[in-house]
Design a protein around this motif. Structure first.
Motif, mmCIF file in Angstrom:
data_model
loop_
_atom_site.group_PDB
_atom_site.id
_atom_site.type_symbol
_atom_site.label_atom_id
_atom_site.label_comp_id
_atom_site.label_asym_id
_atom_site.label_seq_id
_atom_site.Cartn_x
_atom_site.Cartn_y
_atom_site.Cartn_z
ATOM 1 N N ASN A 23 0.860 -1.184 0.000
ATOM 2 C CA ASN A 23 0.000 0.000 0.000
ATOM 3 C C ASN A 23 0.898 1.237 0.000
ATOM 4 N N VAL A 24 1.590 1.420 -1.116
ATOM 5 C CA VAL A 24 2.634 2.443 -1.208
ATOM 6 C C VAL A 24 2.042 3.824 -1.486
ATOM 7 N N PRO A 25 2.715 4.881 -1.040
ATOM 8 C CA PRO A 25 2.287 6.232 -1.419
ATOM 9 C C PRO A 25 2.619 6.480 -2.886
ATOM 10 N N VAL A 26 1.730 7.196 -3.570
ATOM 11 C CA VAL A 26 1.937 7.435 -4.994
ATOM 12 C C VAL A 26 1.993 8.928 -5.293
ATOM 13 N N THR A 27 2.641 9.248 -6.396
ATOM 14 C CA THR A 27 2.727 10.634 -6.856
ATOM 15 C C THR A 27 1.462 10.993 -7.624
ATOM 16 N N GLU A 28 1.315 12.273 -7.952
ATOM 17 C CA GLU A 28 0.149 12.698 -8.736
ATOM 18 C C GLU A 28 0.139 12.033 -10.106
ATOM 19 N N GLY A 29 1.306 11.681 -10.614
ATOM 20 C CA GLY A 29 1.377 11.019 -11.910
ATOM 21 C C GLY A 29 1.181 9.524 -11.853
ATOM 22 N N GLY A 30 0.961 8.993 -10.643
ATOM 23 C CA GLY A 30 0.706 7.564 -10.500
ATOM 24 C C GLY A 30 1.946 6.732 -10.260
ATOM 25 N N GLY A 31 3.093 7.367 -10.052
ATOM 26 C CA GLY A 31 4.310 6.632 -9.753
ATOM 27 C C GLY A 31 4.456 6.394 -8.261
ATOM 28 N N ILE A 32 5.484 5.661 -7.875
ATOM 29 C CA ILE A 32 5.730 5.368 -6.470
ATOM 30 C C ILE A 32 6.490 6.526 -5.827
ATOM 31 N N ALA A 33 5.911 7.087 -4.779
ATOM 32 C CA ALA A 33 6.566 8.202 -4.089
ATOM 33 C C ALA A 33 7.624 7.707 -3.114
ATOM 34 N N ASP A 34 7.441 6.515 -2.580
ATOM 35 C CA ASP A 34 8.382 5.948 -1.614
ATOM 36 C C ASP A 34 8.282 4.427 -1.717
ATOM 37 N N ASP A 35 9.393 3.767 -2.052
ATOM 38 C CA ASP A 35 9.359 2.316 -2.261
ATOM 39 C C ASP A 35 9.787 1.527 -1.025
ATOM 40 N N THR A 36 9.722 2.148 0.168
ATOM 41 C CA THR A 36 10.145 1.478 1.398
ATOM 42 C C THR A 36 9.427 0.149 1.598
ATOM 43 N N ARG A 37 8.142 0.115 1.330
ATOM 44 C CA ARG A 37 7.379 -1.110 1.573
ATOM 45 C C ARG A 37 7.727 -2.208 0.576
ATOM 46 N N LEU A 38 8.079 -1.825 -0.631
ATOM 47 C CA LEU A 38 8.551 -2.831 -1.588
ATOM 48 C C LEU A 38 9.876 -3.413 -1.107
ATOM 49 N N ARG A 39 10.781 -2.538 -0.710
ATOM 50 C CA ARG A 39 12.095 -2.994 -0.275
ATOM 51 C C ARG A 39 11.997 -3.866 0.975
ATOM 52 N N ALA A 40 11.019 -3.585 1.823
ATOM 53 C CA ALA A 40 10.859 -4.371 3.044
ATOM 54 C C ALA A 40 10.498 -5.826 2.743
ATOM 55 N N ALA A 41 9.847 -6.058 1.622
ATOM 56 C CA ALA A 41 9.410 -7.420 1.264
ATOM 57 C C ALA A 41 10.500 -8.230 0.577
ATOM 58 N N VAL A 42 11.523 -7.558 0.086
ATOM 59 C CA VAL A 42 12.553 -8.237 -0.726
ATOM 60 C C VAL A 42 13.264 -9.370 0.020
ATOM 61 N N PRO A 43 13.717 -9.191 1.272
ATOM 62 C CA PRO A 43 14.419 -10.293 1.942
ATOM 63 C C PRO A 43 13.594 -11.574 2.038
ATOM 64 N N THR A 44 12.315 -11.445 2.350
ATOM 65 C CA THR A 44 11.467 -12.638 2.440
ATOM 66 C C THR A 44 11.285 -13.290 1.075
ATOM 67 N N ILE A 45 11.022 -12.482 0.056
ATOM 68 C CA ILE A 45 10.842 -13.035 -1.286
ATOM 69 C C ILE A 45 12.108 -13.760 -1.737
ATOM 70 N N GLN A 46 13.252 -13.160 -1.506
ATOM 71 C CA GLN A 46 14.500 -13.792 -1.926
ATOM 72 C C GLN A 46 14.805 -15.045 -1.116
ATOM 73 N N ALA A 47 14.445 -15.049 0.157
ATOM 74 C CA ALA A 47 14.625 -16.257 0.970
ATOM 75 C C ALA A 47 13.746 -17.394 0.453
ATOM 76 N N LEU A 48 12.537 -17.051 0.051
ATOM 77 C CA LEU A 48 11.633 -18.054 -0.515
ATOM 78 C C LEU A 48 12.164 -18.569 -1.851
ATOM 79 N N GLN A 49 12.706 -17.673 -2.651
ATOM 80 C CA GLN A 49 13.298 -18.099 -3.922
ATOM 81 C C GLN A 49 14.455 -19.067 -3.685
ATOM 82 N N GLU A 50 15.316 -18.741 -2.738
ATOM 83 C CA GLU A 50 16.455 -19.602 -2.428
ATOM 84 C C GLU A 50 16.019 -20.955 -1.887
ATOM 85 N N ALA A 51 14.859 -20.979 -1.224
ATOM 86 C CA ALA A 51 14.344 -22.235 -0.672
ATOM 87 C C ALA A 51 13.598 -23.059 -1.716
ATOM 88 N N GLY A 52 13.461 -22.517 -2.926
ATOM 89 C CA GLY A 52 12.803 -23.263 -3.996
ATOM 90 C C GLY A 52 11.300 -23.143 -4.033
#
Length: 397
Positions: A23-52
């Protein structure tokens, strides 16, 4: 607390339904204003990828209230997320139909699939068990990695755990470990700084904390209500006079629990609520009828620093003054910077979160120096209030 951790899950070639917070904040043009929440999910996603595992991401976005709203589709996040992961991310506009089943069936180990906004489904926020059972058929395990949504009893944050083995993701794990360290099993003496505008929004928090703390600093507009409850005339300051009895009850409970309550011993007052308004420092009892308290004074900051010297654990929630208006940010900035120094020196465990706290600590330039800062907002507050969070209960042993 004890909860099921990702390291104990069997994941090879399993489909993991992962609750993230996109649920990221967006700019008036519809882009991502702050990708903190995306980056927060990366370690878990990559751990799942490594686990197959095969990874299926679930998130809400905005408040579509159970209706499809193209402006609130999550599709625009696939490219930014893929860039952070360094691997492709596909998107499915469905969650419960044949298209969803086909998209999941097409996944190979390590693939990432982002599903459409869960709040497009009428039964999401109602935690409809039929919907939970239906969505659960897409996966083999449920990974809860969105602490910020854990206080909601929704299908995607809690309901899926009724039908699938449930585990904490790495972001969730880190959040729970730090909060437990701060409140459930802290290193004493334990101190909290609780500020903000109104007591009415933090009654449950204060009532819970006084039974767990050695020192409680009350600041911001909240402090005015406590000063008034002690018979101090706070002039034109923001003050909830109707909560005087509540404030006195909290102070009595603190006394019974041997929790020291610290209120401002000096204050910064002005006749206008604006940046750089003419101001002066005075004792709380010397506030004129046409003046308002906008910050804690220097002697109060010194007293807070002295208390931090005694403390081993610090919980911080809310500013000490009108920190958005210079120079009425001084107490918040100076106290936060002292807490950061004690933390850097290894003498203090500092955990902060909720409301304006993150903004205030960023403003003070110390967000990276605290032991842990939660961006979870409401979930952080409810945890500190001692309430059970459905998304945490779902992964608890």
């Amino acid at each position: 607390m004890k909860f099921r951790r990702l390291e104990n899950a069997s994941l090879d070639n399993k489909t993991a339904l992962v609750r993230v917070d996109f649920n990221v904040p967006v700019t008036e043009g519809g882009g991502i204003a702050d990708d903190t929440r995306l980056r927060a999910a990366v370690p878990t996603i990559q751990a799942l990828q490594e686990a197959g595992a095969k990874i299926v991401l679930l998130s809400h976005f905005g408040r579509p209230k159970g209706r499809i709203d193209p402006s609130l589709s999550l599709g625009f996040l696939t490219d930014p997320l893929a860039a952070l992961l360094g691997s492709p991310v596909t998107f499915c506009e469905d969650l419960t139909g044949q298209a969803a089943r086909d998209a999941v069936k097409a996944l190979n180990s390590g693939d990432v699939l982002l599903m459409e906004n869960t709040r497009f489904l009428p039964g999401e926020t109602a935690n409809d068990p039929k919907l939970s059972a239906q969505v659960a058929t897409l996966g083999d395990v449920f990974i809860q990695d969105a602490f910020s949504a854990a206080h909601r009893a929704h299908m995607s944050s809690a309901g899926l755990a009724d039908y699938l083995p449930a585990y904490a993701g790495l972001a969730m794990e880190r959040e729970l470990d730090h909060l437990s360290q701060a409140l459930d099993h802290p290193k004493p003496p334990v101190m909290a700084v609780v500020g903000g505008a109104k007591v009415s929004t933090k009654i449950d928090l204060l009532q819970n904390l006084v039974s767990k703390l050695d020192i409680l600093v009350i600041g911001g507009g909240m402090a005015n209500t406590f000063l008034a409850a002690k018979g101090v005339n706070v002039g034109a300051s923001l003050c909830e006079h109707d909560l005087a009895d509540t404030a006195r009850q909290i102070m009595a409970a603190a006394s019974n629990a041997s929790c020291e309550i610290m209120l401002p011993v000096d204050v910064v007052v002005a006749k206008e609520f604006k940046a750089y308004a003419a101001s002066r420092v005075c004792a709380p009892q010397d506030v004129a009828s046409d003046e308002m308290i906008l910050d804690a004074g220097p002697e109060t900051v010194n007293a807070i620093a002295d208390a931090m010297d005694r403390a081993k654990t610090l919980i911080w929630n809310g500013p000490l003054g009108a920190f958005e208006l210079e120079p009425f940010d001084t107490a918040t900035v100076e106290a936060a910077q002292y807490a950061a120094k004690r933390t850097r020196d290894g003498k203090l465990i500092s955990v902060a979160g909720g409301g304006d706290t993150v903004s205030a600590l960023n403003h003070a330039g110390v967000a990276d120096d605290f032991t842990f800062i939660s961006t979870a907002g409401g979930a952080f507050l409810e945890w500190m209030e001692g309430k059970a969070l459905p998304g945490v209960t779902a992964i608890s042993n």
